[in-house]
Structures are given as C-alpha cells and as structure tokens.
Motif scaffolding. Structure first.
Motif, short mmCIF file in Angstrom:
data_model
loop_
_atom_site.label_atom_id
_atom_site.label_comp_id
_atom_site.label_asym_id
_atom_site.label_seq_id
_atom_site.Cartn_x
_atom_site.Cartn_y
_atom_site.Cartn_z
N PRO A 162 1.06 -6.45 -3.68
CA PRO A 162 1.12 -5.31 -2.75
C PRO A 162 -0.27 -4.73 -2.51
CG PRO A 162 1.92 -4.69 -4.93
CD PRO A 162 1.76 -6.17 -4.95
N ALA A 163 -0.52 -4.34 -1.28
CA ALA A 163 -1.82 -3.75 -0.94
C ALA A 163 -1.99 -2.43 -1.67
CB ALA A 163 -1.91 -3.55 0.56
N ALA A 164 -3.24 -2.05 -1.86
CA ALA A 164 -3.54 -0.76 -2.50
C ALA A 164 -2.92 0.37 -1.69
CB ALA A 164 -5.04 -0.58 -2.62
N ALA A 165 -2.33 1.34 -2.38
CA ALA A 165 -1.62 2.43 -1.72
C ALA A 165 -2.61 3.47 -1.21
CB ALA A 165 -0.63 3.08 -2.67
N SER A 166 -2.24 4.13 -0.11
CA SER A 166 -3.07 5.17 0.48
C SER A 166 -2.18 6.33 0.93
CB SER A 166 -3.85 4.62 1.67
OG SER A 166 -4.61 5.62 2.29
N GLY A 167 -2.50 7.52 0.49
CA GLY A 167 -1.78 8.71 0.93
C GLY A 167 -0.54 9.04 0.13
N SER A 168 0.11 8.02 -0.41
CA SER A 168 1.33 8.25 -1.19
C SER A 168 1.64 7.00 -2.00
CB SER A 168 2.52 8.59 -0.29
OG SER A 168 2.84 7.49 0.55
N ALA A 169 2.50 7.16 -3.00
CA ALA A 169 2.92 6.01 -3.82
C ALA A 169 4.23 6.34 -4.50
CB ALA A 169 1.86 5.66 -4.86
N ALA A 170 4.99 5.27 -4.80
CA ALA A 170 6.29 5.42 -5.46
C ALA A 170 6.12 5.56 -6.96
CB ALA A 170 7.17 4.22 -5.14
N GLY A 171 7.18 6.04 -7.60
CA GLY A 171 7.19 6.19 -9.04
C GLY A 171 7.42 4.88 -9.76
N SER A 172 7.36 4.94 -11.08
CA SER A 172 7.55 3.77 -11.93
C SER A 172 9.03 3.50 -12.14
CB SER A 172 6.87 4.01 -13.28
OG SER A 172 7.31 3.09 -14.24
#
Length: 469
Positions: free
Chosen positions: A284-294
C-alpha cells in the motif's frame, strides 16, 4: 588484530583499533554447559581447532609500530546467509592516524563467500553509490536468493575537519539518515562478484538523529551520544521485501549528552524482491491526511494479553487545517459511550492522542502531540505539547505532558469521534511545515499525564500518515 600472514595476534592494537574482519565457523555446531578458560592471547579456535576455525574476510595493513592503519571496530560486522548457503559480511571502515584517531571518511563495505566462509571475495565498497555521504555507520544486512542482499546503515554528508580533529562519528555534529542499498548480483557465475551493482534509497523521510554517534558501546558512558543504542536492522519479509527498524530521535529530549529515541519501522512497498520468483514488491502507498487503525488492540504485560475495551479501539485518525492558524485532528473510536477503562488494561486513566514529527534543518527536530485524557472515566481534558522524557543518567521513556489547554470535543456514540483543535502557535508556529509520521494512539496509565513522569501502556494505534499543507 591480524598480521600480514593472516594470523590472529590479538584483539586490538595499542590504540584500541582492530584491522580485520574474522569469521568463526563451527562445523559441528557448539554447545558447552561450562565456560572454556582461554590462555592469554589465544582464541577458542586456536586452543581447540577441532571445535572451530577462523577465516579472514578482510585485513588492513599494520604500520611500522604494529598498529592498524584503519578501524573496522565501529561496533558490529553483521553476517547473513542466503538461500543457497552463501555468506555476506558487512562493516564500517575508516582510516586512522598514528595515534589511533579516525582521520577520514567512514565507509560501508561487504565481502562475500560462496564456499561457507573458507574463502572471501575482494571487499566491495557499498557506499561508493552514495558519494555525498562522508560518514556511514552501523550496517546491517539481509539476504534472499543467491546474490540478492539488502544493506541498511546510518549515513551523513558531514565529515568534520579530517584528517585533523574533530573527525569521525563521535566528534561531529550532523544530521543522520537511514539508508538502504540493494544488490541483485552480489554473486556472478557462482563466485563473489567483484563489481556488483547497487541501488540506494532513504528508508526514513526525515533525519533520524542530530549530533554525534558514539561507537564505543558501553564505553560511551565516559562521553559520547549513544542514544541510538546501536539499534538498526533489516530482515526479509514473506515476499522478499525489506523490513527495517531503527532508532528515531526526532525530538528535543537530549539528556546527559545523549538523545532519546523511539523505535521506528518501515517496509519496502515497491522495487525488486530479494526472492527472484516474486519479481517486484508491492504494498500500500504511504498514507496522507488520514489512516486506518490497527486490526489489533490489546494490553500486554506480565506474560498475559487482554483485549482492549471498545473505547480504546481506534478506527482511524485524520488531520485538516480549518484555517491558517489551526490544525484539526479527528480520532474515530469504536465506542465512546463510556470513557471508563478497566484496571485490567494497565490503568484507569485513558489518553487518546495523535503525535507527529517536524524536522529541523538546524537541530534534532520535534515530536509534538495533541490529546484527550479521561482519568477514572471522568469528564475529559484536552491539551497539546511536545514530548518530555523520564530520565536517570539518560532519557529512558518519552512522555506527553500537557503544555497548553486546547479546544476539544468528543461524541458519546458508537462509533465516537474525538476532535482536537490545535493552535499552530503551540506546535512550532510554522503553518507551512510538513507533519510526518502522524499516528493516532490510545494508551492507559496509572497516573495523570500532568504528573509529568507517567509510564503509559500502548493499546492501539493507526498507521502513520503525513500531512503537507
């Protein structure tokens, strides 16, 4: 120390330097319930040649006084074995003057053996592919299919006043980077390749350390920054991708002459795999602005693991700029109908926070944070600040003490949302600054953050993400 004939003559010279990389082989393995006393000046292999053998992968010449002309003792010389049984050893090497002081550039080398360590090819200078890096340290290596290797290290373009002093990693003030080189042809026609090709990349987006790096191990207690604790390694993932961990000291917590680092991790998401059958790595590409939890959220201690309550399960985190004076962070949590946390999760005080890094071209950088805290399930407080540390002789644990009260809200719903509005003036004051490795966290602790020396228990986190206004 090794003489001109390849014979081991000691551990170090009169200046404390060594001149050789020696590989020890135990053909039958080694297991002894008792220690073997060694005679003065003798190695185990010299005393018990049927137990083990030594082979010299590299040796530098000695000067007329019998001292080494280089140092290869800048901590470790890691070794790796590939799927075909070929061996690879890597090390950092620098020239030294007659007094034993480093007098030139520290470079990363690798030697290869295709006969189980009996013979070694000519050392290859890996950092020839990074000519702007003048001081390079702490290499680590991982191997996949024959000839396919990844090497990581810390490097800086700063050299110092070499050959005069200050010179060498322990004497310079520098920004360091986490680097990786990859070769797919370290072996050619079944033999060490004298001219393998390398591609190089930065593993971390920002400099992980500012200052000197002491390479004297526990001897650094007499002076020198050992805050990175020699901590850097790379392993091969299931699909041949590089998995790298390192010490990340992007903060102002400099205690007793030593930086205070977190453990950081990154994974290769593109480029060649160390397994030829895989071809190219994909992720997956590096996240920008937001990201999901574990997918995991739990308290782990004392050999037990306890699943997190739903009010500590983070579903996502995000950031926006509602105006030029503020950041707005949102943390989405599975259920915020109650803020009460069971003591079985490590403490009854709970904190939901976001933290991020801001590099500094003139120093170590900053780790800022914003948080909501509920002590014993009571009405929450909202605050921001910059990391502090719990110290003895050195920083041992980063903490997140409140520095400023901020505007914040939460919704007592399922799922629930925590909103933190952070004045940019509180966290560096630069509205154009990029925020790196923003991470949403939920933690528990036995005392309030305002005490300043709280040890917390990490329960859940998001993927890291960046924000560039």
């Amino acid at each position: 120390m090794v003489d001109g004939s390849g014979k081991i003559i000691g551990g170090t010279d009169a200046n404390g330097n060594d001149n050789a990389i020696v590989v020890v082989s135990f053909p039958q393995g080694y297991s002894s319930a008792t220690a073997t006393p060694l005679l003065t000046g003798q190695t185990l292999c010299q005393m018990q040649p049927s137990t083990c053998t030594t082979n010299v992968a590299f040796r530098a010449p000695l000067d007329s006084a019998g001292n080494s002309t280089v140092t290869v003792g800048q901590d470790f010389s890691p070794i790796a074995i590939d799927r075909g049984g070929n061996l690879y050893v890597t090390w950092s090497q620098a020239p030294v003057d007659s007094t034993g002081n480093v007098s030139g550039s520290s470079q990363i080398y690798m030697a290869v053996s295709t006969d189980h360590g009996a013979h070694w090819g000519t050392p290859v200078r890996i950092t020839a592919t990074t000519p702007t890096l003048q001081t390079s340290l702490f290499p680590w290596i991982a191997a996949g299919d024959p000839g396919r290797v990844d090497i990581v290290w810390y490097g800086t373009p700063t050299l110092g006043s070499c050959p005069s002093q200050p010179c060498g990693s322990g004497a310079i003030q520098a920004h360091w980077s986490v680097m990786m080189a990859q070769s797919l042809n370290a072996i050619a026609n079944g033999a060490p390749n004298p001219s393998p090709s390398f591609t190089t990349t930065h593993v971390a987006e920002v400099s992980n350390h500012y200052g000197a790096i002491c390479t004297m191990g526990i001897g650094c207690t007499t002076g020198g920054d050992r805050g990175l604790v020699d901590f850097l390694s790379v392993t091969v993932g299931l699909h041949g991708e590089a998995n790298v961990v390192w010490a990340d000291a992007v903060n102002r917590n400099f205690v007793g002459g030593t930086s205070s680092a977190l453990i950081a991790f990154n994974r290769q998401i593109a480029g060649p795999s160390l397994y030829a059958s895989v071809g190219q790595v994909s992720g997956p590409a590096a996240a920008s602005g937001s990201a999901a939890g574990s997918p995991d959220a739990f308290y782990s201690a004392n050999s037990t693991t306890t699943a997190a309550s739903t009010n500590l399960v983070i579903q996502s985190a995000s950031v926006t700029m509602p105006d030029s004076q503020h950041y707005r962070f949102n943390i989405k949590v599975q259920n915020l109908n109650s803020l009460i946390v069971s003591p079985t999760l490590g403490g009854t005080d709970a904190v939901w926070l976001v933290r991020w890094e801001v590099p500094d071209p003139k120093g170590a950088g900053h780790t800022y944070f914003a948080a909501m805290e509920s002590d014993g399930g009571a009405a929450p407080s909202f605050f921001d600040g910059e990391t502090s540390s719990i110290n003895t002789t050195h920083g041992k644990f980063l903490t997140y003490p409140p520095a400023h009260n901020i505007q914040g809200t939460y919704t007592a719903t399922s799922p629930g949302t925590i909103t933190l509005t952070v004045p940019i003036a509180d966290v560096g004051g630069n509205a154009k600054a990029a925020l790196y490795s923003i991470t949403g966290l939920s933690v528990t602790q036995a005392t309030a953050s305002s005490s300043g020396d709280t040890l917390f228990n990490l329960i859940d986190s998001t993927r890291p993400f960046d924000f560039k206004p």
